[in-house]
Motif scaffolding. Structure first.
Motif, short mmCIF file in Angstrom:
data_model
loop_
_atom_site.label_atom_id
_atom_site.label_comp_id
_atom_site.label_asym_id
_atom_site.label_seq_id
_atom_site.Cartn_x
_atom_site.Cartn_y
_atom_site.Cartn_z
N VAL A 171 43.03 70.05 7.17
CA VAL A 171 44.32 70.40 7.80
C VAL A 171 44.15 70.62 9.31
O VAL A 171 45.13 70.88 10.00
CB VAL A 171 44.95 71.63 7.14
CG1 VAL A 171 45.24 71.36 5.67
CG2 VAL A 171 44.07 72.87 7.29
N GLU A 172 42.91 70.53 9.81
CA GLU A 172 42.66 70.69 11.24
C GLU A 172 41.77 69.54 11.71
O GLU A 172 40.81 69.16 11.02
CB GLU A 172 41.98 72.02 11.54
CG GLU A 172 42.83 73.23 11.21
CD GLU A 172 42.11 74.54 11.52
OE1 GLU A 172 41.08 74.50 12.25
OE2 GLU A 172 42.56 75.59 11.05
N TYR A 173 42.09 69.00 12.91
CA TYR A 173 41.34 67.87 13.45
C TYR A 173 41.19 68.01 14.95
O TYR A 173 41.95 68.73 15.62
CB TYR A 173 42.07 66.55 13.15
CG TYR A 173 42.15 66.24 11.67
CD1 TYR A 173 41.20 65.43 11.05
CD2 TYR A 173 43.17 66.77 10.89
CE1 TYR A 173 41.26 65.17 9.70
CE2 TYR A 173 43.25 66.51 9.53
CZ TYR A 173 42.29 65.71 8.94
OH TYR A 173 42.34 65.45 7.60
N LEU A 174 40.21 67.31 15.48
CA LEU A 174 40.04 67.22 16.92
C LEU A 174 39.97 65.75 17.32
O LEU A 174 39.25 64.96 16.69
CB LEU A 174 38.76 67.93 17.38
CG LEU A 174 38.56 67.96 18.91
CD1 LEU A 174 38.08 69.33 19.39
CD2 LEU A 174 37.58 66.88 19.35
N PHE A 175 40.75 65.40 18.34
CA PHE A 175 40.69 64.07 18.95
C PHE A 175 40.08 64.24 20.32
O PHE A 175 40.45 65.15 21.07
CB PHE A 175 42.09 63.47 19.06
CG PHE A 175 42.16 62.26 19.97
CD1 PHE A 175 41.55 61.07 19.60
CD2 PHE A 175 42.82 62.31 21.18
CE1 PHE A 175 41.60 59.95 20.42
CE2 PHE A 175 42.89 61.20 22.01
CZ PHE A 175 42.27 60.02 21.63
N GLY A 176 39.14 63.40 20.66
CA GLY A 176 38.50 63.50 21.97
C GLY A 176 38.21 62.15 22.57
O GLY A 176 38.27 61.10 21.89
N VAL A 177 37.90 62.14 23.86
CA VAL A 177 37.48 60.93 24.56
C VAL A 177 36.32 61.31 25.47
O VAL A 177 36.43 62.26 26.25
CB VAL A 177 38.60 60.30 25.41
CG1 VAL A 177 38.11 58.99 26.04
CG2 VAL A 177 39.85 60.05 24.58
N ILE A 178 35.21 60.59 25.35
CA ILE A 178 34.09 60.73 26.27
C ILE A 178 33.86 59.37 26.91
O ILE A 178 34.38 58.35 26.45
CB ILE A 178 32.81 61.23 25.56
CG1 ILE A 178 32.43 60.30 24.40
CG2 ILE A 178 33.01 62.66 25.05
CD1 ILE A 178 31.14 60.68 23.71
N ALA A 179 33.08 59.34 27.99
CA ALA A 179 32.88 58.09 28.72
C ALA A 179 31.46 58.00 29.24
O ALA A 179 30.83 59.02 29.56
CB ALA A 179 33.87 58.01 29.89
N CYS A 180 30.96 56.76 29.33
CA CYS A 180 29.63 56.56 29.89
C CYS A 180 29.59 55.26 30.69
O CYS A 180 30.12 54.24 30.24
CB CYS A 180 28.56 56.56 28.80
SG CYS A 180 28.83 55.40 27.45
N PRO A 181 29.02 55.29 31.89
CA PRO A 181 28.87 54.06 32.67
C PRO A 181 27.84 53.16 32.01
O PRO A 181 26.81 53.63 31.51
CB PRO A 181 28.38 54.56 34.03
CG PRO A 181 27.71 55.86 33.74
CD PRO A 181 28.45 56.46 32.58
N VAL A 182 28.11 51.88 31.97
CA VAL A 182 27.19 50.93 31.35
C VAL A 182 26.95 49.76 32.28
O VAL A 182 27.83 49.34 33.03
CB VAL A 182 27.72 50.42 29.99
CG1 VAL A 182 27.79 51.57 28.99
CG2 VAL A 182 29.08 49.77 30.12
N GLY A 183 25.72 49.24 32.23
CA GLY A 183 25.37 48.11 33.05
C GLY A 183 25.83 46.82 32.42
O GLY A 183 26.45 46.79 31.35
N ALA A 184 25.54 45.72 33.08
CA ALA A 184 25.88 44.40 32.56
C ALA A 184 25.14 44.18 31.25
O ALA A 184 23.95 44.45 31.13
CB ALA A 184 25.52 43.32 33.57
N ALA A 185 25.87 43.70 30.23
CA ALA A 185 25.25 43.46 28.93
C ALA A 185 24.15 42.41 29.04
O ALA A 185 23.10 42.52 28.39
CB ALA A 185 26.30 43.02 27.92
N PHE A 186 24.36 41.40 29.90
CA PHE A 186 23.38 40.33 30.06
C PHE A 186 23.22 40.03 31.55
O PHE A 186 23.85 39.12 32.07
CB PHE A 186 23.82 39.07 29.31
CG PHE A 186 24.14 39.31 27.86
CD1 PHE A 186 23.13 39.45 26.93
CD2 PHE A 186 25.46 39.42 27.44
CE1 PHE A 186 23.42 39.69 25.60
CE2 PHE A 186 25.76 39.65 26.11
CZ PHE A 186 24.73 39.79 25.18
N PRO A 187 22.39 40.81 32.26
CA PRO A 187 22.25 40.62 33.70
C PRO A 187 21.85 39.21 34.10
O PRO A 187 22.24 38.69 35.13
CB PRO A 187 21.15 41.63 34.07
CG PRO A 187 21.19 42.66 32.99
CD PRO A 187 21.57 41.91 31.74
N GLY A 188 21.06 38.53 33.26
CA GLY A 188 20.62 37.18 33.59
C GLY A 188 21.37 36.10 32.83
O GLY A 188 20.91 34.97 32.76
#
Length: 349
Positions: free
Chosen positions: A145-162
């Motif tokens: 009967v109780e919930y928490l909604f949240g948002v977190i964030a993280c910087p990410v690099g290029a998935a495939f730099p080359g």
């Protein structure tokens, strides 16, 4: 955080390990609804050992990115679809649905306060992780009967730099990801936990990812542990397994279907067997295979391994259709190309 410290942490972050300074949270109590929305410092959240999510698995999440456009503004890609999918996941797990406005506002407010964490390098982005779990202190098999909604964030690099190098996949025959009537179409934590044994087998076989077959007959290709699959044939047709309740309805998948059709490719959403995959690769009818998802966008698949041996697709190299679709999609996401579909959402200015 001092600018020089932030820059050092953002220099080459390993995906999912460096987080911004704040997080968004909203609480829910049955009879009161969603309330107490706030932006607060990123950090541990105190919870009881009897928190319902720890025992009964009511936990869902989403994944999307904020992109820096050429003019320096922040942009989201189809966030309304992430909000919709979170609501559908909530309904499947008997959880209250987070309204779209609450979902979008939480993301917008978090990015506004942590704007300096939006990377500027080529192919970089700010990965956003909305999540929702049962926070009630209770032991018992019933919806909390109780919930928490949240948002977190993280910087990410290029998935495939080359450049996007083709990955290898292991066909899992010992494990299945989802079954009819199960939670395969929901983005819930348990689905990913259940895929880890197969992923371990894939790594032991020298592969990057595991590919799952259907749970009933064990012959139809479904998806990877976290990405949808596409097959490109010599006549230009593109095939992807149908959404039948056991496959996650990927937002990148849906976008690729639209882009492929608009590029003149017939798109088939129909079952495709492992045996046919092997045969079509052998006779050259199958020219390309790629996987798609939020994190890796569009990723070519070059080699398929299983207990019965291995085979390659398209000589094990990335194909032109895969590369064009990836370029078109990322062009829209980063604001380098026009968006005729109304998929992007500017957050500042």
């Amino acid at each position: 955080m001092p600018a020089e410290d932030r820059a050092a942490r953002m220099a080459d972050p390993l995906f999912g390990t460096v987080f911004t300074e704040h997080m968004a949270t909203v609480r829910y109590i049955e009879g009161k609804g969603w309330h107490d929305a706030r932006i607060q410092p990123f950090g541990p959240m105190g919870m009881s050992p009897a928190t319902a999510a720890l025992h009964y698995g009511q936990e869902i999440f989403e994944g999307l990115k904020a992109y820096r456009t050429p003019d320096g503004r922040a942009q989201l890609f189809r966030p309304e679809e992430n909000a919709r999918r979170l609501r559908e996941s909530a309904a499947r797990l008997s959880m209250p649905e987070v309204p779209e406005r609450v979902f979008l506002d939480a993301i917008g407010e978090l990015i506004a306060v942590d704007r300096e964490w939006l990377p500027a390098g080529p192919g970089t982005s700010l990965y956003l992780r909305p999540f929702q779990f049962a926070s009630e202190e209770f032991l018992g098999v019933r919806p909390a009967v109780e919930y928490l909604f949240g948002v977190i964030a993280c910087p990410v690099g290029a998935a495939f730099p080359g450049g996007a190098a083709p990955i290898s996949v292991w066909v899992s025959t010992a494990y299945t990801r989802a079954a009819p009537g199960g939670t395969g179409a929901a983005k819930c934590a348990g689905n990913y936990a259940a895929s880890m044994a197969a992923q371990t087998q894939a790594r032991e076989a020298g592969c990057d990812q595991a590919v799952f077959l259907d749970a009933v007959e064990g012959r139809w290709v479904e998806e990877l542990g976290g990405m949808n699959l596409f097959f490109v044939f010599d006549d230009g047709a593109v095939l992807t397994p149908p959404l039948s309740g056991t496959i996650l309805p990927g937002i990148t998948r849906d976008s690729v279907v639209t882009l492929a059709r608009d590029a003149g490719h017939p798109v088939l959403e129909q079952p495709y067997s492992l045996a046919q995959w092997r045969a079509d690769a052998a006779d050259g009818r199958l020219r390309e295979v790629f996987a798609c998802g939020t994190a890796a966008v569009v990723t070519p698949v070059g080699t398929v391994r299983s207990a019965d041996g291995e085979f390659a697709v398209g000589g094990g190299a990335a194909g032109p259709v895969t590369e064009r679709l990836r370029a078109t999609l990322t062009g829209i996401q980063y604001g380098r190309a026009a968006d005729p579909y109304g998929w992007t959402r500017r957050l500042d200015g």
